[in-house]
Design an enzyme around this catalytic site. Structure first.
Site, PDB file in Angstrom:
ATOM      1  N   SER A  61       0.789  -1.234   0.000  1.00  0.00           N
ATOM      2  CA  SER A  61       0.000   0.000   0.000  1.00  0.00           C
ATOM      3  C   SER A  61       0.821   1.284   0.000  1.00  0.00           C
ATOM      4  O   SER A  61       0.280   2.344  -0.318  1.00  0.00           O
ATOM      5  CB  SER A  61      -0.876   0.034   1.247  1.00  0.00           C
ATOM      6  N   LYS A  64       0.802   3.498  -2.909  1.00  0.00           N
ATOM      7  CA  LYS A  64      -0.306   4.443  -3.129  1.00  0.00           C
ATOM      8  C   LYS A  64       0.175   5.884  -3.008  1.00  0.00           C
ATOM      9  O   LYS A  64      -0.373   6.790  -3.622  1.00  0.00           O
ATOM     10  CB  LYS A  64      -1.451   4.154  -2.134  1.00  0.00           C
ATOM     11  N   TYR A 185      -1.759  -1.517 -10.948  1.00  0.00           N
ATOM     12  CA  TYR A 185      -1.918  -1.416  -9.483  1.00  0.00           C
ATOM     13  C   TYR A 185      -1.105  -2.510  -8.778  1.00  0.00           C
ATOM     14  O   TYR A 185      -0.371  -2.246  -7.822  1.00  0.00           O
ATOM     15  CB  TYR A 185      -3.415  -1.525  -9.130  1.00  0.00           C
ATOM     16  N   TYR A 237      -4.817   3.046   7.555  1.00  0.00           N
ATOM     17  CA  TYR A 237      -6.108   2.356   7.426  1.00  0.00           C
ATOM     18  C   TYR A 237      -7.108   2.899   8.451  1.00  0.00           C
ATOM     19  O   TYR A 237      -7.102   4.095   8.746  1.00  0.00           O
ATOM     20  CB  TYR A 237      -5.950   0.840   7.581  1.00  0.00           C
ATOM     21  N   VAL A 255       0.687  -3.864   3.755  1.00  0.00           N
ATOM     22  CA  VAL A 255       0.542  -5.189   4.365  1.00  0.00           C
ATOM     23  C   VAL A 255       1.788  -6.074   4.195  1.00  0.00           C
ATOM     24  O   VAL A 255       1.861  -7.147   4.772  1.00  0.00           O
ATOM     25  CB  VAL A 255      -0.721  -5.949   3.857  1.00  0.00           C
TER      26      VAL A 255
HETATM   27  N1  GLU Z   1      -1.795  -5.164  -2.730  1.00  0.00           N
HETATM   28  C1  GLU Z   1      -2.562  -5.070  -1.534  1.00  0.00           C
HETATM   29  C2  GLU Z   1      -4.037  -5.137  -1.829  1.00  0.00           C
HETATM   30  O1  GLU Z   1      -4.481  -4.498  -2.732  1.00  0.00           O
HETATM   31  C3  GLU Z   1      -2.223  -3.789  -0.844  1.00  0.00           C
HETATM   32  C4  GLU Z   1      -2.924  -3.669   0.453  1.00  0.00           C
HETATM   33  C5  GLU Z   1      -2.180  -2.944   1.496  1.00  0.00           C
HETATM   34  O2  GLU Z   1      -0.965  -2.963   1.613  1.00  0.00           O
HETATM   35  O3  GLU Z   1      -2.906  -2.325   2.273  1.00  0.00           O
HETATM   36  O4  GLU Z   1      -4.782  -5.819  -1.211  1.00  0.00           O
END
Ligand code: GLU
Length: 303
Positions: A61, A64, A185, A237, A255
């Site tokens: 994530s 992002k 993504y 989160y 994650v």
């Molecule tokens: N690739 C993970 C997903 O889309 C990223 C989630 C994350 O790190 O929060 O579920």
């Protein structure tokens, strides 16, 4: 500083047992739960590290942040935030409840729905190779590559993100090819970084978007301000509010176990600790950061 860092590492390690590595992407379950590395890069050019700072892991994530920065640079504020909000969602990172029931726009670009929408814009204007080069520059790490095993593992277990992406298409948020958007993504989530790469990215953001050594401008100052604010309000989160109160350092988690922290105008902190709490944040990383915040006076509103 080194002593405080070593102590932060100890504080973090004491929490490892209480968490679990992510397993919903099977490849992530292979991570060594006991790993913990912390790295600090200061604006003055000092480098401090402790623990497993050489280990590569997937950025997940935290990509992002890089994608949002690129989208703001290429598409501009109006276009990005016309269809994506700036509010914490209070829901899990991969939730689609509010997107379906409450709002046609994802709540913010740090949850999956928002980041997949951002990637939809990016798919129209940049290639993956451009994104990879951009990530290498921002992290000051030319060795970043896609972790192929993680990439394929996530592509094979993508039902939930695929559902989010097609829901976004049905609402007119994604207007490009949904499968290409998902591929970009997942490629971004699979970038292999170290705690050092995240400290580098944190320092570039702390430094207003300028490379700390060459002085080259890597990001527009407005983009940096927006990105840092969104990291602070939405980066952890549905634990973002509590984290802001108790640690007070803008931080984005992934994650894969990474934490990217920005101490404005001072330093970048990168952490790797794959044992996660229930919300998907590095449990040891969080404890270590809290210790650093308290002992180095890094809380944004420290008195
Ligand atoms: N690739 C993970 C997903 O889309 C990223 C989630 C994350 O790190 O929060 O579920």
């Amino acid at each position: 500083m080194q002593e405080i860092l070593e102590q932060a590492l100890k504080e973090g390690r004491a929490q490892i047992e209480k968490g679990e590595v992510a397993s919903y992407i099977p490849e992530l379950a292979k991570a060594d739960k006991n790993h913990l590395g912390i790295c600090i890069f200061t604006k003055e050019g000092e480098r401090f590290e402790a623990g497993d700072t050489q280990t590569r892991f997937s950025i997940q994530s935290i990509s992002k942040v890089i994608s949002l920065a690129m989208a703001l640079e290429k598409c501009g504020f109006e276009r990005v935030f016309e269809k994506i909000g700036m509010e914490p969602s209070g829901d899990a990172f991969n939730s689609l409840i509010k997107l379906d029931m409450v709002s046609d726009a994802p709540y913010n670009p740090m949850i999956n729905s928002g980041a997949i929408a951002v990637t939809g814009f990016l798919t129209e204007v940049v290639s993956f190779e451009t994104m990879l080069e951009f990530a290498r520059k921002l992290c000051m790490d030319p060795q970043i590559e896609v972790n192929r095993a993680v990439f394929y593992s996530e592509m094979e277990n993508l039902s939930r993100n695929r559902a989010i992406a097609y829901l976004l298409e049905s609402k007119g948020v994604i207007k490009t090819n949904v499968e290409s958007c998902l591929e970009l993504y997942v490629q971004m989530c699979s970038l292999n970084v170290t705690a050092k790469s995240l400290a580098g990215l944190g320092l570039v953001l702390a430094n207003g978007g300028m490379h700390p050594e060459s002085g080259a401008r890597l990001l527009d100052p407005d983009v940096v301000r927006i990105v840092k604010t969104i990291i602070f309000t939405c980066g952890m989160y549905d634990g973002s509010g509590e984290f802001a109160v108790s640690v007070g350092i803008p931080t984005k988690s992934g994650v894969g176990g990474g934490l990217l922290s920005v101490v404005n105008k001072k330093m970048g902190i990168g952490i790797y600790g794959p044992s996660l709490d229930k919300k998907g944040n590095s449990i040891a990383g969080r404890a270590a950061l809290k210790y650093l915040s308290e002992h180095l006076g890094l809380h944004m509103f420290a008195s």
